[in-house]
Design an enzyme around this catalytic site. Sequence first.
Site, short mmCIF file in Angstrom:
data_model
loop_
_atom_site.label_atom_id
_atom_site.label_comp_id
_atom_site.label_asym_id
_atom_site.label_seq_id
_atom_site.Cartn_x
_atom_site.Cartn_y
_atom_site.Cartn_z
N TYR A 54 0.76 -1.17 -0.09
CA TYR A 54 0.02 -0.07 -0.12
C TYR A 54 1.06 1.19 -0.01
O TYR A 54 0.38 2.24 -0.39
CB TYR A 54 -1.05 0.07 1.20
CG TYR A 54 -1.76 -1.28 1.16
CD1 TYR A 54 -2.08 -1.82 0.21
CD2 TYR A 54 -2.58 -1.54 2.25
CE1 TYR A 54 -3.10 -2.80 0.13
CE2 TYR A 54 -3.28 -2.59 2.27
CZ TYR A 54 -3.60 -3.30 1.21
OH TYR A 54 -4.54 -4.43 1.13
N LYS A 63 4.57 -15.01 0.49
CA LYS A 63 4.52 -15.62 -0.58
C LYS A 63 5.68 -15.64 -1.28
O LYS A 63 6.04 -15.19 -2.38
CB LYS A 63 3.39 -14.77 -1.64
CG LYS A 63 2.99 -14.99 -2.94
CD LYS A 63 2.02 -16.32 -3.02
CE LYS A 63 1.79 -16.62 -4.40
NZ LYS A 63 0.92 -17.75 -4.44
N ASP A 77 -1.58 -18.25 0.33
CA ASP A 77 -3.08 -18.81 -0.45
C ASP A 77 -3.20 -20.11 0.14
O ASP A 77 -4.56 -20.33 0.54
CB ASP A 77 -2.60 -19.04 -1.97
CG ASP A 77 -1.42 -19.34 -2.15
OD1 ASP A 77 -0.39 -19.47 -1.79
OD2 ASP A 77 -1.24 -19.71 -3.56
N ASP A 121 -4.32 -7.67 5.63
CA ASP A 121 -5.83 -6.99 5.26
C ASP A 121 -6.98 -7.99 4.99
O ASP A 121 -7.96 -7.89 5.45
CB ASP A 121 -5.50 -6.04 4.39
CG ASP A 121 -6.49 -4.98 4.06
OD1 ASP A 121 -7.34 -4.92 5.00
OD2 ASP A 121 -6.61 -4.07 3.13
N ASP A 180 -9.90 -10.09 7.46
CA ASP A 180 -11.37 -9.74 7.43
C ASP A 180 -11.81 -11.47 7.15
O ASP A 180 -12.80 -11.78 7.75
CB ASP A 180 -11.56 -9.28 6.10
CG ASP A 180 -11.93 -7.55 6.52
OD1 ASP A 180 -11.38 -7.33 7.53
OD2 ASP A 180 -12.44 -6.79 5.52
#
Length: 357
Positions: A141, A191, A223, A247, A251
């Site tokens: 970000y 990753k 993943d 992030d 959630d």
Amino acid sequence: MFHIAVLPGDGIGPEITREAVKVLKAVGEKRQLELGFSHHLIGGASIDAQGVALSDDLVDTCRRSDAILFGAVGGPKWDHLDLPDRADYALIRLRQELSAYANLRQFRLYAGLEDASAVKNDIVETGIDFIILRELSSGAYYGRPKFREDTPRGRRAVDTIEYYDYQVERLARHGFELARQRRARLTSMSKWNALESSRLWRDVVEEVAQEYPDVDTRHEIVDAGAMNLIQRPAEYDVIIMPNMFGDILGDEAAVLAGSIGMVPSAEISLDGPSLYEPIHGSANDIEDRNVANPIGTILSAALLLRYSLGCPDGAGDIERAVGKVIAEGYRTADIWTSGDQQRVSTTEMGDLVVEML
Ligand code: NAD
């Protein structure tokens, strides 16, 4: 005397922070903690009263406090405004002003809430109690360059994932310290099979792990981790992740906890007070109806006691009290699943937690 800055904000923010303050006062009496509270406007409420979502005075007040208890900001009345005037930008700017570098979310499914979870009972019954610690200061970000351009091949957009070793190291160290206070297991998700920044992430976590031989350290590709988290949540204790993965999975994990209204969080500052808040927003659809679930905010107050005021016993008091209230069948509307449970309001839920204390 500890000074807690209370920022109720908008929507259900004032209703839920009121209950959390009530609970903090009760713990303060029980544990002989001197707690001082000051209440301040932020977000839309502050725009209406003084024209800005976050005043400079409030930033100063927050910096001088020992911890910040935050409700939520934003709502339809202000969401059309442009940045930086929007109500929800107040929180983004406050995080920056406080140099928040990590976001901590604690996921726990309290016994009795299995039916409220979106995941099958035989999975959630194995026990859910883990923390996601997300890096907040860098990553996808904030990395530069970040731009769009028109090219002969079409419109092009570029984002950059950037990490310095020291940013990974401080986050990892924080994760290992948390794991030591808990069940001594740390999972690092990244990753590394595809991203150079994740290879650095993994290397640095491995280096820090040498200092924590008592902590069982694992690395998972994010993943596969996203799947495991839902299929085998009981395997996790503390999970650390780069900004964007945290992030997303932060959630995802909320579905395990029964309701978005049950999950507490903390934004941990580098050199100032940390900020504690539920993970949900201002839920304007249920504002002023006394039906919102205050438990996410009450449990955020428990994190505040544990991590900012050095009072783990007070935090445990709150968590046990919440567990008892749930076990005895009291539910706000969002976690009410059957007729043998007693449906209670926001204020009744706060009163019940205080009673159990
Ligand atoms: P939301 O989290 O406010 O609500 C999503 C859904 O969950 C709604 O149906 C709501 O009623 C329900 N819900 C949320 N918290 C609840 C609780 N404690 N008890 C019972 N039900 C609850 O997300 P949204 O509707 O997308 O956003 C509403 C406003 O909140 C927007 O203005 C948004 O910008 C803002 N927002 C603020 C924050 C924050 O302050 N940290 C975070 C997210 C969204």
